[in-house]
Motif scaffolding. Structure first.
Motif, PDB file in Angstrom:
ATOM      1  N   LEU A  29      96.595  44.360  31.445  1.00 52.73           N
ATOM      2  CA  LEU A  29      97.207  45.405  30.624  1.00 52.73           C
ATOM      3  C   LEU A  29      96.232  45.917  29.573  1.00 52.73           C
ATOM      4  CD1 LEU A  29     100.907  44.284  29.949  1.00 52.73           C
ATOM      5  CD2 LEU A  29     100.125  46.266  31.270  1.00 52.73           C
ATOM      6  N   SER A  30      95.469  45.015  28.988  1.00 53.67           N
ATOM      7  CA  SER A  30      94.504  45.416  27.968  1.00 53.67           C
ATOM      8  C   SER A  30      93.413  46.297  28.566  1.00 53.67           C
ATOM      9  CB  SER A  30      93.874  44.173  27.335  1.00 53.67           C
ATOM     10  OG  SER A  30      94.859  43.302  26.829  1.00 53.67           O
ATOM     11  N   ARG A  35      90.910  51.664  29.350  1.00 61.96           N
ATOM     12  CA  ARG A  35      90.338  52.642  30.274  1.00 61.96           C
ATOM     13  C   ARG A  35      90.955  54.017  30.035  1.00 61.96           C
ATOM     14  NH1 ARG A  35      91.933  51.512  36.489  1.00 61.96           N
ATOM     15  NH2 ARG A  35      91.133  53.649  36.732  1.00 61.96           N
ATOM     16  N   ASN A  36      92.249  54.038  29.676  1.00 61.72           N
ATOM     17  CA  ASN A  36      92.910  55.310  29.391  1.00 61.72           C
ATOM     18  C   ASN A  36      92.565  55.835  28.007  1.00 61.72           C
ATOM     19  OD1 ASN A  36      95.143  56.248  31.539  1.00 61.72           O
ATOM     20  ND2 ASN A  36      94.984  54.024  31.583  1.00 61.72           N
ATOM     21  N   ALA A  37      92.466  54.934  27.031  1.00 61.15           N
ATOM     22  CA  ALA A  37      92.126  55.358  25.672  1.00 61.15           C
ATOM     23  C   ALA A  37      90.724  55.954  25.622  1.00 61.15           C
ATOM     24  CB  ALA A  37      92.243  54.174  24.717  1.00 61.15           C
ATOM     25  N   ILE A  38      89.774  55.298  26.283  1.00 63.22           N
ATOM     26  CA  ILE A  38      88.410  55.820  26.318  1.00 63.22           C
ATOM     27  C   ILE A  38      88.363  57.132  27.090  1.00 63.22           C
ATOM     28  CG2 ILE A  38      86.076  55.401  27.207  1.00 63.22           C
ATOM     29  CD1 ILE A  38      86.571  52.398  26.646  1.00 63.22           C
ATOM     30  N   CYS A 180      97.832  63.489  29.626  1.00 60.94           N
ATOM     31  CA  CYS A 180      98.352  62.417  30.480  1.00 60.94           C
ATOM     32  C   CYS A 180      97.742  61.069  30.116  1.00 60.94           C
ATOM     33  CB  CYS A 180      98.078  62.755  31.949  1.00 60.94           C
ATOM     34  SG  CYS A 180      98.660  61.486  33.103  1.00 60.94           S
ATOM     35  N   TYR A 181      96.419  61.007  30.009  1.00 66.07           N
ATOM     36  CA  TYR A 181      95.769  59.739  29.667  1.00 66.07           C
ATOM     37  C   TYR A 181      96.163  59.283  28.260  1.00 66.07           C
ATOM     38  CZ  TYR A 181      92.595  60.890  33.579  1.00 66.07           C
ATOM     39  OH  TYR A 181      92.063  61.218  34.793  1.00 66.07           O
ATOM     40  N   ALA A 214      86.309  52.311  32.531  1.00 68.37           N
ATOM     41  CA  ALA A 214      86.757  53.577  31.943  1.00 68.37           C
ATOM     42  C   ALA A 214      85.906  54.746  32.421  1.00 68.37           C
ATOM     43  CB  ALA A 214      86.720  53.485  30.416  1.00 68.37           C
ATOM     44  N   ILE A 215      84.603  54.578  32.423  1.00 71.83           N
ATOM     45  CA  ILE A 215      83.707  55.674  32.813  1.00 71.83           C
ATOM     46  C   ILE A 215      83.774  55.939  34.312  1.00 71.83           C
ATOM     47  CG2 ILE A 215      81.323  56.477  32.891  1.00 71.83           C
ATOM     48  CD1 ILE A 215      82.608  56.450  30.090  1.00 71.83           C
ATOM     49  N   CYS A 216      83.620  54.885  35.112  1.00 73.09           N
ATOM     50  CA  CYS A 216      83.572  55.059  36.566  1.00 73.09           C
ATOM     51  C   CYS A 216      84.915  55.484  37.151  1.00 73.09           C
ATOM     52  CB  CYS A 216      83.115  53.757  37.236  1.00 73.09           C
ATOM     53  SG  CYS A 216      81.420  53.288  36.858  1.00 73.09           S
ATOM     54  N   SER A 217      85.952  54.721  36.842  1.00 74.05           N
ATOM     55  CA  SER A 217      87.233  54.929  37.521  1.00 74.05           C
ATOM     56  C   SER A 217      88.144  55.936  36.835  1.00 74.05           C
ATOM     57  CB  SER A 217      87.961  53.583  37.652  1.00 74.05           C
ATOM     58  OG  SER A 217      87.166  52.669  38.366  1.00 74.05           O
TER      59      SER A 217
END
Length: 294
Positions: A29-30, A35-38, A180-181, A214-217
């Protein structure tokens, strides 16, 4: 340009499963939260610089579809990323990628008529699921639970894709993905706090995993597919996502040393065959609809 974006999208999402599995010290979850926050932070800067009033002009319908996409995405991450830690990357990714079959079923329930190809494809896809989960029973209860979580994650991914296609019909890529993110990040933060998961204090290795994911996916993978929703549509995008299955399996084998049972490989092949029929069937249905309109 479309081919390049599709390639970036496939490589980005294919890296998701192996990266999640490679950094088990960070709770699922973390990792989903960050990944969404970044992703939100990276995409918000150019979006607001280009048009500072973009979010103030959004209509209620656009907020609604974006919110539905965000809810589905947050829950999808919660189920899928937990699944990755419980079963193999290949099995989890394959079951999540059933979203093409779920999209066909959802659209059928809304009145879209499909031919025999879609019916055969759905049966084959779910046969592949049974093959994979059947072999995972022998791997223990944890692997089987991971498979079930991945299936639920696939249903949620289908809802996310369909809602996103509705939102993207009138929204730019930057405004939709930032919104959305961003909403997904808030939902995941609440989920982390309720579940008692840490959101800070990870070691350097953990932050490397979070930033890489975060960057890749997220920034590259998900955003590339969200951009392609308007030009290719949810059907073609869900087809491209199928390439995540072999991509994730290969990456997991190369970098994590995961070896697939023969039954899992057979299940993967059956799912791919089924999804091929689903996609072809949906394509024929669209051609018939166009011919009828003409």
């Amino acid at each position: 340009m479309t081919f390049l974006l599709a390639l970036v999208g496939v490589l980005g999402v294919a890296a998701s499963g192996p990266l999640i599995a490679a950094f088990p010290a960070v709770p699922a979850l973390s990792m989903a939260l960050w990944r969404n926050a970044i992703g939100t932070a990276v995409l918000a800067v150019p979006t607001l610089a280009r048009d500072p009033r973009t979010f103030g002009r959004l209509r209620r319908q656009e907020w609604g579809w974006s919110a539905l996409a965000a809810i589905s995405l947050a829950l999808h991450f919660a189920f899928f990323m937990t699944s990755i830690r419980m079963t193999t990357v290949a099995a989890s990714t394959a079951l999540v990628c059933l979203q093409a079959a779920w999209i066909a079923i959802f659209q059928s329930l809304r009145g879209t008529k499909y031919g025999w190809r879609v019916a055969v494809g759905v049966v084959l896809a779910f046969t592949g699921v049974i093959v994979i989960t059947g072999f995972d029973i022998g791997s223990g209860t944890e692997a089987l639970v991971g498979d079930v979580l991945a299936i639920i994650g696939g249903v949620l991914a289908a809802v996310y894709t369909l809602a996103g296609s509705k939102a993207r019909a009138t929204m730019s890529t930057g405004s939709y993905t930032t919104l959305c993110y961003g909403m997904t990040s808030v939902l995941l933060l609440v989920m982390c706090l309720v579940a008692g998961e840490p959101v800070w204090g990870f070691d350097l290795n953990g932050w490397i995993g979070i930033i890489a994911l975060a960057i890749c996916s997220q920034v590259l993978g998900h955003t590339a597919f969200n951009h392609l929703l308007t030009s290719l549509g949810p059907l073609t995008v869900s087809t491209l996502i199928l390439l995540e299955i072999p991509g994730a399996a290969v990456l997991a084998a190369l970098f994590l040393g995961q070896v697939l049972p023969a039954g899992t490989i057979a299940g993967l092949m059956i799912i791919l065959a089924g999804l091929f029929f689903v996609v072809r069937g949906q394509g024929h249905a669209q051609l018939r609809a166009v011919a009828t309109e003409d």
